[in-house]
Scaffold this motif. Structure first.
Motif, PDB file in Angstrom:
ATOM      1  N   ALA A 112       0.816  -1.219   0.000  1.00  0.00           N
ATOM      2  CA  ALA A 112       0.000   0.000   0.000  1.00  0.00           C
ATOM      3  C   ALA A 112       0.847   1.266   0.000  1.00  0.00           C
ATOM      4  N   LYS A 113       2.148   1.112   0.207  1.00  0.00           N
ATOM      5  CA  LYS A 113       3.061   2.284   0.242  1.00  0.00           C
ATOM      6  C   LYS A 113       2.975   3.118  -1.034  1.00  0.00           C
ATOM      7  N   ALA A 114       2.770   2.444  -2.168  1.00  0.00           N
ATOM      8  CA  ALA A 114       2.740   3.152  -3.460  1.00  0.00           C
ATOM      9  C   ALA A 114       1.349   3.696  -3.791  1.00  0.00           C
ATOM     10  N   LEU A 115       0.354   3.385  -2.957  1.00  0.00           N
ATOM     11  CA  LEU A 115      -1.020   3.807  -3.264  1.00  0.00           C
ATOM     12  C   LEU A 115      -1.279   5.245  -2.841  1.00  0.00           C
ATOM     13  N   LYS A 116      -2.146   5.911  -3.604  1.00  0.00           N
ATOM     14  CA  LYS A 116      -2.540   7.283  -3.276  1.00  0.00           C
ATOM     15  C   LYS A 116      -3.995   7.307  -2.832  1.00  0.00           C
ATOM     16  N   ILE A 117      -4.294   8.268  -1.978  1.00  0.00           N
ATOM     17  CA  ILE A 117      -5.679   8.491  -1.584  1.00  0.00           C
ATOM     18  C   ILE A 117      -6.099   9.841  -2.150  1.00  0.00           C
ATOM     19  N   SER A 118      -7.239   9.858  -2.843  1.00  0.00           N
ATOM     20  CA  SER A 118      -7.682  11.057  -3.542  1.00  0.00           C
ATOM     21  C   SER A 118      -8.946  11.591  -2.866  1.00  0.00           C
ATOM     22  N   VAL A 119      -8.886  12.835  -2.397  1.00  0.00           N
ATOM     23  CA  VAL A 119      -9.991  13.405  -1.624  1.00  0.00           C
ATOM     24  C   VAL A 119     -10.595  14.598  -2.359  1.00  0.00           C
ATOM     25  N   ASN A 120     -11.919  14.627  -2.477  1.00  0.00           N
ATOM     26  CA  ASN A 120     -12.618  15.750  -3.118  1.00  0.00           C
ATOM     27  C   ASN A 120     -12.636  16.960  -2.194  1.00  0.00           C
ATOM     28  N   LEU A 121     -12.311  18.106  -2.753  1.00  0.00           N
ATOM     29  CA  LEU A 121     -12.250  19.333  -1.961  1.00  0.00           C
ATOM     30  C   LEU A 121     -13.255  20.323  -2.526  1.00  0.00           C
ATOM     31  N   SER A 122     -14.025  20.958  -1.657  1.00  0.00           N
ATOM     32  CA  SER A 122     -14.964  21.971  -2.143  1.00  0.00           C
ATOM     33  C   SER A 122     -14.273  23.339  -2.156  1.00  0.00           C
ATOM     34  N   VAL A 123     -14.816  24.265  -2.940  1.00  0.00           N
ATOM     35  CA  VAL A 123     -14.168  25.575  -3.128  1.00  0.00           C
ATOM     36  C   VAL A 123     -14.018  26.324  -1.803  1.00  0.00           C
ATOM     37  N   LYS A 124     -15.003  26.155  -0.911  1.00  0.00           N
ATOM     38  CA  LYS A 124     -14.945  26.811   0.405  1.00  0.00           C
ATOM     39  C   LYS A 124     -13.753  26.313   1.209  1.00  0.00           C
ATOM     40  N   GLN A 125     -13.419  25.034   1.037  1.00  0.00           N
ATOM     41  CA  GLN A 125     -12.254  24.482   1.735  1.00  0.00           C
ATOM     42  C   GLN A 125     -10.963  25.016   1.130  1.00  0.00           C
TER      43      GLN A 125
END
Ligand code: C2E
Ligand code: MG
Ligand code: MG
Ligand code: MG
Length: 277
Positions: A112-125
């Motif tokens: 899992a070291k090579a895996l990325k986590i992708s998180v949605n960000l809203s404009v307010k954030q």
């Protein structure tokens, strides 16, 4: 009579508006309490290397389990969270939980070291002045490397003050975080500034990919985005891949990454973990 008819239409119209207003108020009130009541969970949709089928990472998708109304789609409650400003605390919780989950997987599974986590960000954030401090703190607390974190923003954010947005993106990429432009191709995008933006990936909107062969336009737009990404030194990620035919066409266009029901729907943490293991 016409007058009566007019009146009943008017009443119906009012009733509908009234019901909508009540629903909206209920949703807002429930949303205010949802964090402390721990009603949010995260799902993980695999992002796959299209040529090999290998796992590249996961996109985090939030789910709201309302005590009476059942599961409410993020498409329905994220806009309300954005309007009310509740997206900031909710978004912080999502970032924290997602980074903690990926850090935990990386400790338990060397693969899992090579895996990325992708998180949605809203404009307010994104425009929140405390975002950078907050993200540094989350990375430090969870022990997740910044290189393992990708943030997804949408094209519509560039309708705001574009240089302010880009300054914030530069601060994020300077930390080692990757930036994806989500739903690419649907919104306002100007090729004249795209090369100046501090971004890494273009996510081709699923409306093109899931309906790839429905129209020449979808094929053309998809191919163009893939070529554009190549020209700009960005990675193209196709979302909404549902069939083998779509996969083969994307491969032929030279697209390296993708996600969609053909591979996996958004998964619970348990199922995602079994995939890593
Ligand atoms: P998105 O970021 O573009 O996420 C992709 C959406 O497409 C997800 O819907 C996912 O379940 C769905 N999807 C994935 N593969 C396929 C496929 O093959 N076919 C089809 N038809 N759909 C597919 P979901 O989970 O309902 O999320 C909807 C939107 O809500 C997201 O669109 C994103 O804009 C927003 N959202 C979700 N989670 C978060 C979050 O944690 N924070 C913020 N700010 N927004 C979020
Ligand atoms: Mg997304
Ligand atoms: Mg998307
Ligand atoms: Mg989309």
């Amino acid at each position: 009579s016409a007058k009566q008819k007019g009146k009943s239409c008017y009443t119906l119209f009012n009733q509908k508006m009234y019901k909508q207003a009540i629903w909206r108020l209920e949703l807002e009130n429930a949303l205010r309490q949802a964090l402390e009541r721990q009603e949010f969970t995260l799902c993980y949709q695999p992002i796959v290397i299209l040529t090999t089928g290998e796992l590249a990472g996961f996109e985090v998708l939030v789910r709201w389990q309302h005590p009476e109304k059942g599961t409410i789609s993020p498409a329905d409650f994220i806009p309300v969270a954005e309007d009310t400003g509740l997206i900031v605390p909710i978004g912080t919780w999502i970032l924290q939980a997602a980074c903690y989950q990926m850090a935990t997987w990386q400790i338990r599974f060397p693969a899992a070291k090579a895996l990325k986590i992708s998180v949605n960000l809203s404009v307010k954030q994104l425009t929140d002045s405390s975002l950078i401090t907050q993200i540094k703190q989350i990375l430090q607390e969870t022990g997740l490397a910044s290189q393992s974190l990708t943030l997804e923003i949408t094209e519509s954010m560039f309708m705001e003050d574009i240089s302010a947005i880009n300054r914030q993106l530069k601060r994020l990429t300077a930390l080692g975080i990757q930036i994806s432009i989500d739903d690419f191709g649907t919104g306002f995008s100007s090729l004249s500034y795209l090369h100046r933006l501090s971004v890494n990936n273009l996510k081709i909107d699923r409306s093109f990919v899931s309906n790839l062969f429905e129209s020449h336009r979808n094929l053309n737009v998809t191919e163009t985005i893939i070529k554009l990404a190549e020209q700009l030194g960005l990675e193209a990620i196709a979302e909404g891949i549902e069939t083998q035919e779509q996969l083969h066409q994307l491969q032929a266009f030279g697209c390296n990454l993708g996600q969609g029901y053909l591979f996996n729907a958004p998964l619970s943490a348990e199922v995602a973990e079994s995939l890593i293991a």
